[in-house]
Design a protein around this motif. Structure first.
Motif, PDB file in Angstrom:
ATOM      1  N   THR A 318      -6.940  80.623 -93.683  1.00 18.58           N
ATOM      2  CA  THR A 318      -7.498  81.120 -92.421  1.00 18.58           C
ATOM      3  C   THR A 318      -6.390  81.768 -91.591  1.00 18.58           C
ATOM      4  O   THR A 318      -5.302  81.210 -91.427  1.00 18.58           O
ATOM      5  N   VAL A 319      -6.664  82.984 -91.062  1.00 21.30           N
ATOM      6  CA  VAL A 319      -5.679  83.705 -90.250  1.00 21.30           C
ATOM      7  C   VAL A 319      -5.665  83.117 -88.845  1.00 21.30           C
ATOM      8  O   VAL A 319      -6.689  83.083 -88.160  1.00 21.30           O
ATOM      9  N   VAL A 320      -4.498  82.651 -88.439  1.00 22.23           N
ATOM     10  CA  VAL A 320      -4.338  82.073 -87.112  1.00 22.23           C
ATOM     11  C   VAL A 320      -3.852  83.132 -86.121  1.00 22.23           C
ATOM     12  O   VAL A 320      -4.320  83.213 -84.989  1.00 22.23           O
ATOM     13  N   ALA A 321      -2.891  83.973 -86.561  1.00 23.16           N
ATOM     14  CA  ALA A 321      -2.318  84.986 -85.669  1.00 23.16           C
ATOM     15  C   ALA A 321      -1.956  86.220 -86.475  1.00 23.16           C
ATOM     16  O   ALA A 321      -1.625  86.138 -87.665  1.00 23.16           O
ATOM     17  N   LEU A 322      -2.020  87.382 -85.807  1.00 26.57           N
ATOM     18  CA  LEU A 322      -1.585  88.656 -86.380  1.00 26.57           C
ATOM     19  C   LEU A 322      -0.558  89.239 -85.410  1.00 26.57           C
ATOM     20  O   LEU A 322      -0.816  89.369 -84.215  1.00 26.57           O
ATOM     21  N   PHE A 323       0.631  89.582 -85.935  1.00 22.04           N
ATOM     22  CA  PHE A 323       1.674  90.116 -85.059  1.00 22.04           C
ATOM     23  C   PHE A 323       2.483  91.171 -85.810  1.00 22.04           C
ATOM     24  O   PHE A 323       2.450  91.257 -87.045  1.00 22.04           O
ATOM     25  N   THR A 324       3.200  91.992 -85.033  1.00 22.65           N
ATOM     26  CA  THR A 324       4.087  93.010 -85.597  1.00 22.65           C
ATOM     27  C   THR A 324       5.509  92.708 -85.162  1.00 22.65           C
ATOM     28  O   THR A 324       5.744  92.116 -84.099  1.00 22.65           O
ATOM     29  N   VAL A 325       6.465  93.125 -85.994  1.00 26.25           N
ATOM     30  CA  VAL A 325       7.877  93.015 -85.641  1.00 26.25           C
ATOM     31  C   VAL A 325       8.485  94.407 -85.700  1.00 26.25           C
ATOM     32  O   VAL A 325       8.114  95.227 -86.536  1.00 26.25           O
ATOM     33  N   ARG A 326       9.403  94.672 -84.792  1.00 29.63           N
ATOM     34  CA  ARG A 326      10.092  95.961 -84.771  1.00 29.63           C
ATOM     35  C   ARG A 326      11.476  95.761 -84.175  1.00 29.63           C
ATOM     36  O   ARG A 326      11.723  94.811 -83.425  1.00 29.63           O
ATOM     37  N   ASP A 327      12.368  96.663 -84.532  1.00 32.84           N
ATOM     38  CA  ASP A 327      13.735  96.644 -84.009  1.00 32.84           C
ATOM     39  C   ASP A 327      14.116  98.089 -83.740  1.00 32.84           C
ATOM     40  O   ASP A 327      14.043  98.944 -84.630  1.00 32.84           O
ATOM     41  N   ARG A 328      14.516  98.394 -82.522  1.00 34.28           N
ATOM     42  CA  ARG A 328      14.802  99.774 -82.132  1.00 34.28           C
ATOM     43  C   ARG A 328      16.084 100.302 -82.755  1.00 34.28           C
ATOM     44  O   ARG A 328      16.360 101.492 -82.696  1.00 34.28           O
ATOM     45  N   LEU A 348       3.656  82.495 -93.569  1.00 37.56           N
ATOM     46  CA  LEU A 348       3.578  83.894 -93.162  1.00 37.56           C
ATOM     47  C   LEU A 348       3.172  84.734 -94.353  1.00 37.56           C
ATOM     48  O   LEU A 348       3.677  84.553 -95.468  1.00 37.56           O
ATOM     49  N   ARG A 349       2.287  85.680 -94.100  1.00 38.59           N
ATOM     50  CA  ARG A 349       1.813  86.552 -95.168  1.00 38.59           C
ATOM     51  C   ARG A 349       1.928  88.001 -94.690  1.00 38.59           C
ATOM     52  O   ARG A 349       1.338  88.374 -93.672  1.00 38.59           O
ATOM     53  N   PRO A 350       2.743  88.841 -95.391  1.00 39.56           N
ATOM     54  CA  PRO A 350       2.835  90.254 -94.997  1.00 39.56           C
ATOM     55  C   PRO A 350       1.462  90.902 -95.073  1.00 39.56           C
ATOM     56  O   PRO A 350       0.707  90.691 -96.029  1.00 39.56           O
ATOM     57  N   ALA A 351       1.141  91.704 -94.051  1.00 35.88           N
ATOM     58  CA  ALA A 351      -0.169  92.352 -94.013  1.00 35.88           C
ATOM     59  C   ALA A 351      -0.036  93.834 -94.333  1.00 35.88           C
ATOM     60  O   ALA A 351      -0.454  94.296 -95.390  1.00 35.88           O
ATOM     61  N   TYR A 352       0.595  94.613 -93.434  1.00 35.50           N
ATOM     62  CA  TYR A 352       0.717  96.057 -93.633  1.00 35.50           C
ATOM     63  C   TYR A 352       1.965  96.520 -92.906  1.00 35.50           C
ATOM     64  O   TYR A 352       2.120  96.283 -91.700  1.00 35.50           O
ATOM     65  N   GLU A 357       0.752  88.062 -90.971  1.00 36.07           N
ATOM     66  CA  GLU A 357      -0.320  87.138 -90.624  1.00 36.07           C
ATOM     67  C   GLU A 357       0.213  85.717 -90.715  1.00 36.07           C
ATOM     68  O   GLU A 357       0.923  85.361 -91.671  1.00 36.07           O
ATOM     69  N   LEU A 358      -0.117  84.924 -89.707  1.00 35.80           N
ATOM     70  CA  LEU A 358       0.160  83.492 -89.748  1.00 35.80           C
ATOM     71  C   LEU A 358      -1.113  82.819 -90.247  1.00 35.80           C
ATOM     72  O   LEU A 358      -2.163  82.912 -89.599  1.00 35.80           O
ATOM     73  N   VAL A 359      -1.046  82.170 -91.425  1.00 33.55           N
ATOM     74  CA  VAL A 359      -2.248  81.611 -92.054  1.00 33.55           C
ATOM     75  C   VAL A 359      -2.028  80.135 -92.353  1.00 33.55           C
ATOM     76  O   VAL A 359      -0.891  79.647 -92.455  1.00 33.55           O
ATOM     77  N   THR A 360      -3.163  79.421 -92.507  1.00 40.44           N
ATOM     78  CA  THR A 360      -3.096  78.011 -92.900  1.00 40.44           C
ATOM     79  C   THR A 360      -2.929  77.928 -94.411  1.00 40.44           C
ATOM     80  O   THR A 360      -3.407  78.794 -95.151  1.00 40.44           O
TER      81      THR A 360
END
Length: 504
Positions: A318-328, A348-352, A357-360
């Motif tokens: 089950t997906v708990v959270a969806l987030f993006t990471v970036r570094d300038r 953690l599961r890479p999405a795109y 995605e943070l999943v159980t």
């Protein structure tokens, strides 16, 4: 002289013949014995007559008894005994480099005390050159004039100075000559614009370099002289200059920072530099400043969605959270990896691309852990690396997965016969590990009673607190023992229940 005067030599002595000069100085001596006129001392025609075309020395031959005189004139002939002499041994001319061919530059003529063919006949230049010739001729006044004639335009950048000799030659045999040294200084005309050593300059600067740091230096040259060759530098206004982060030294062309640069704001700065000489001619070059990245930006973690509370019966994955990471930052400084501290219940599961995605990963149990603190760490690959942490507080919501549990497996209660109606004989207690309505317990007599066991409708159970009452007076001789089944139900949907036997 006696022969020319038709006088016998004897009379010359008898009549005391002598020479008388008008100026008192006698250049000749008269020999009475022979009647000859002889030179008394060395004669210098140039001293006696200067530049006169004819040099005549007049005097009188005077005789006495009777008084008689003869006019005598001696013409002094010139010999080539003087060389031409210039008034100055060295002459300097300052000539503009763009003077027109045919321009004449007067030269003081050489002086030759001799006359006629023994005087100056010609001038020449040695060594010969393609720029100058010498002219020699008569002016309207009849006086001879000498001058240098420009044959070809001068170029100061090719020849800033020239040296040669002007030679004056007379017509004697053998001829005599005199020289003067001519020094030509070519004066600059601003006919050359500055020229940069490169059409485009490229510099590299770390983005954390402090104010005053030197980026690079531009250099332009101008072959003109004096102020025409003095170059000043400035940023060109032909292109809008928004880069107040730079300043340029107007004399040296050195470009410095006025403030630190920011790679993330602009990776490249393009400047136009103008070089202007003292005569107003100018040139423009391009300067490209590449900003080198420094690991000065920590990764950023942006949460797009987050589900909390999470039902405890959520399936693994089950997906708990969806987030993006970036570094300038760029390169390794901008390459981000994510790690999870708690990997027992979540992963953690890479999405795109840079989405995660943070999943159980396993079943959740609110009754065991009602809240999970999940920390995600994002780190770049810089040296040293910079990190950012994001904490997710995941609350687990209750699901009615626990039935009430009685605190005893069965209950035995006692009552005296002939009891007072509605007498309290005991109390039941059941607990539910769930929360809220799922944990709210109500008690009731179960419609399903134990088979083969005597039952009595004389018992009542308080639905709220589980207290058991005997509703009427009992007779020991008629009923010594009775059993009922009591149910404890929660308020879940659907409700869960538990039964217990109460023996009276």
């Amino acid at each position: 002289l006696a022969q020319d005067a038709a006088l016998p030599p004897a009379q010359l002595s008898a009549r005391r013949a002598r020479l008388v000069s008008e100026h008192g100085r006698q250049h000749f001596r008269f020999d009475r014995a022979s009647g000859r006129l002889v030179v008394a001392d060395r004669l210098d025609r140039e001293e006696l007559c200067g530049q006169a075309a004819t040099c005549t020395l007049p005097f009188e031959l005077l005789l006495a008894d009777p008084l008689q005189f003869f006019r005598v004139e001696v013409t002094l002939e010139d010999i080539n005994d003087h060389s031409p002499i210039f008034p100055e041994e060295r002459v300097t001319f300052k000539i503009l480099e763009r003077s027109d061919p045919g321009s004449r530059f007067p030269l003081d003529a050489a002086l030759d005390l001799d006359i006629g063919s023994n005087s100056i006949q010609a001038y020449s230049i040695a060594p010969e050159n393609e720029y100058f010739s010498v002219s020699y001729g008569s002016q309207i006044t009849g006086k001879k004039s000498v001058g240098l004639v420009l044959e070809k335009p001068l170029d100061r950048e090719e020849h800033a100075e020239m040296d040669f000799k002007v030679i004056a030659v007379d017509g004697g045999s053998p001829p005599r000559s005199g020289t003067t040294q001519v020094h030509i200084v070519v004066l600059d005309v601003n006919d050359n614009a500055p020229v940069f050593t490169q059409e485009e300059y490229t510099g590299k600067v770390l983005e954390n370099m402090p104010r005053g740091s030197v980026v690079l230096s531009v250099l332009a040259t101008d072959p003109d002289a004096g102020v025409n060759g003095d170059i000043s530098y400035q940023f060109s206004q032909a292109v809008s200059q928004t880069d107040s982060a730079f300043e340029i030294d107007p004399r040296t062309g050195e470009i410095k920072l006025t403030k630190p640069l920011d790679f993330e704001a602009a990776e490249t700065h393009e400047l136009n530099v103008r070089a202007t000489d003292g005569g107003g001619l100018s040139a423009i070059c391009k300067v490209l400043v590449h900003v080198l990245d420094v690991n000065d930006n920590a990764p950023e973690l942006v949460v797009s969605s987050f589900s909390s509370p999470l039902p405890e019966n959520s399936a693994p994955g089950t997906v708990v959270a969806l987030f993006t990471v970036r570094d300038r930052d760029a390169g390794a400084n901008g390459k981000v990896s994510c790690a999870l501290e708690d990997q027992l219940f979540f992963s953690l599961r890479p999405a795109y691309k840079n989405y995660y995605e943070l999943v159980t990963v396993s079943a959740l149990d609110r009754e065991e852990t009602a809240q999970h603190i999940v920390t995600v760490t994002a780190a770049d690959a810089g040296s040293p690396p910079l990190t950012t942490t994001q904490t997710f507080t995941v609350d687990i919501s209750d699901v009615n997965d626990n039935a009430p549990v009685f605190n005893q497996t069965s209950y035995t209660m006692y009552v005296h016969e002939n009891n007072v109606p509605s007498v309290l004989v005991g109390a039941l207690s059941a607990a539910d590990a769930d929360v809220g309505l799922n944990a709210k317990v109500t008690y009731s007599l179960s419609p399903v009673q134990a088979a083969g066991r005597p039952s009595c409708s004389c018992l009542s159970v308080n639905s709220e607190n589980g207290q058991v009452f005997v509703l009427r007076a009992l007779d020991y001789e008629q009923m010594r023992q009775s059993e009922v089944v009591v149910s404890a139900s929660d308020a879940g949907s659907p409700p869960l229940r538990a039964n217990v036997t109460v023996r009276l």
